[in-house]
Design a protein around this motif. Structure first.
Motif, PDB file in Angstrom:
ATOM      1  N   GLN A   1       2.706 -12.368  10.186  1.00 45.25           N
ATOM      2  CA  GLN A   1       2.093 -10.867   8.801  1.00 45.25           C
ATOM      3  C   GLN A   1       1.713  -9.602   9.678  1.00 45.25           C
ATOM      4  OE1 GLN A   1      -0.762 -12.596   6.200  1.00 45.25           O
ATOM      5  NE2 GLN A   1      -0.569 -14.071   6.588  1.00 45.25           N
ATOM      6  N   LEU A   2       1.635  -9.679  10.965  1.00 43.20           N
ATOM      7  CA  LEU A   2       1.573  -8.415  11.571  1.00 43.20           C
ATOM      8  C   LEU A   2       2.938  -7.496  11.870  1.00 43.20           C
ATOM      9  CD1 LEU A   2      -1.629  -8.492  13.222  1.00 43.20           C
ATOM     10  CD2 LEU A   2      -1.185  -7.500  11.141  1.00 43.20           C
ATOM     11  N   ILE A   3       3.662  -8.471  11.829  1.00 41.14           N
ATOM     12  CA  ILE A   3       5.022  -8.089  12.724  1.00 41.14           C
ATOM     13  C   ILE A   3       5.808  -7.148  12.236  1.00 41.14           C
ATOM     14  CG2 ILE A   3       7.678  -9.024  12.613  1.00 41.14           C
ATOM     15  CD1 ILE A   3       6.994 -11.305  13.161  1.00 41.14           C
TER      16      ILE A   3
ATOM     17  N   ASN B   1       2.043   5.424   4.896  1.00 44.82           N
ATOM     18  CA  ASN B   1       1.078   4.395   4.614  1.00 44.82           C
ATOM     19  C   ASN B   1       1.419   3.265   4.330  1.00 44.82           C
ATOM     20  OD1 ASN B   1       1.317   6.592   1.490  1.00 44.82           O
ATOM     21  ND2 ASN B   1       3.744   6.160   1.750  1.00 44.82           N
ATOM     22  N   PHE B   2       0.663   3.017   5.413  1.00 44.55           N
ATOM     23  CA  PHE B   2       0.363   2.018   6.189  1.00 44.55           C
ATOM     24  C   PHE B   2      -0.678   0.628   5.542  1.00 44.55           C
ATOM     25  CE2 PHE B   2      -2.430   4.174   8.858  1.00 44.55           C
ATOM     26  CZ  PHE B   2      -3.557   2.965   8.860  1.00 44.55           C
TER      27      PHE B   2
ATOM     28  N   GLU C   1      -7.765  -3.942   7.078  1.00 50.02           N
ATOM     29  CA  GLU C   1      -9.241  -4.764   6.517  1.00 50.02           C
ATOM     30  C   GLU C   1      -9.055  -5.073   4.735  1.00 50.02           C
ATOM     31  OE1 GLU C   1      -9.362  -1.780   8.032  1.00 50.02           O
ATOM     32  OE2 GLU C   1     -10.927  -2.213   9.479  1.00 50.02           O
ATOM     33  N   GLU C   2      -7.770  -4.561   4.629  1.00 47.73           N
ATOM     34  CA  GLU C   2      -6.829  -4.330   3.428  1.00 47.73           C
ATOM     35  C   GLU C   2      -6.276  -6.152   2.929  1.00 47.73           C
ATOM     36  OE1 GLU C   2      -5.379  -0.868   1.712  1.00 47.73           O
ATOM     37  OE2 GLU C   2      -7.203   0.669   2.049  1.00 47.73           O
TER      38      GLU C   2
END
Length: 145
Positions: free
Chosen positions: A109-111, A119-120, A124-125
Motif C-alpha cells: 500500500q505504501l509503494i 497532495n500526499f 494517519e489517514e
C-alpha cells in the motif's frame, strides 16, 4: 552510460555557469542549485518503470482470498480470537507476530506513497493505519477491564 551522464552534467553545469556570468545574475549562490535534473528521456523511462512497478504491485495479492489481504479483516480475526480464547492468544505472542504478518500488506500500500508530493496522504489517514489504530484501541480497552 554513466560516463555519458556525468559528462552531460558537467557540460550542462558549465553552460549554466557561463549563462549566469553573461547575464550578470548576482543572486545565484553556489551549491544552491541542483545538477540532478533529469533529461526528458530519463523522466519518461522513470515514469514507465514506476508504472510497471505499480501494475505489478496490484497483482501481488490477486490470488489471495479477500479475508487474508485486507488488514481490517485480518485484525478482526485476531480480535475475535483474543476475545474467545484469551489464554491461547496470549500464549501465541500475537502482538509480536502482527508486525511481521502485516508488513507485506502495508508495504504494497505504501509503494506509491510519496510524502514529498504536494497532495500526499498522511500516514494517519491511510486505511491500514486506521485499522491498526482501532485494533490497538480495542486491545487497550479490553486490557483495562
Amino acid at each position: 552510460r554513466e560516463d555519458n551522464s556525468s559528462e552531460f552534467i558537467k557540460k550542462y553545469r558549465t553552460c549554466r555557469w557561463q549563462m549566469r556570468e553573461c547575464s550578470g545574475e548576482a543572486d545565484h549562490h553556489e551549491g544552491m542549485s541542483s545538477d540532478d535534473e533529469l533529461t526528458p528521456t530519463e523522466v519518461t523511462e522513470f515514469q514507465k518503470s514506476k508504472d510497471n512497478v505499480l501494475e505489478d504491485s496490484r497483482k501481488v495479492f490477486e490470488d489471495v482470498h479477500a479475508d487474508f489481504c485486507d488488514i481490517r479483516k485480518i485484525l478482526l480475526k485476531f480480535q475475535e480470537w483474543k476475545e474467545k480464547f484469551p489464554d491461547s492468544y496470549c500464549d501465541a505472542y500475537i502482538s509480536f507476530c502482527l508486525p511481521k504478518l502485516l508488513n507485506p500488506l502495508i508495504r504494497v500500500q505504501l509503494i506509491n506513497w510519496n510524502p514529498l508530493e504536494q497532495n500526499f496522504t498522511e500516514l494517519e489517514e491511510m486505511p491500514w493505519f486506521r485499522a491498526i489504530k482501532e485494533f490497538s484501541d480495542a486491545k487497550n480497552v479490553s486490557e483495562s477491564k
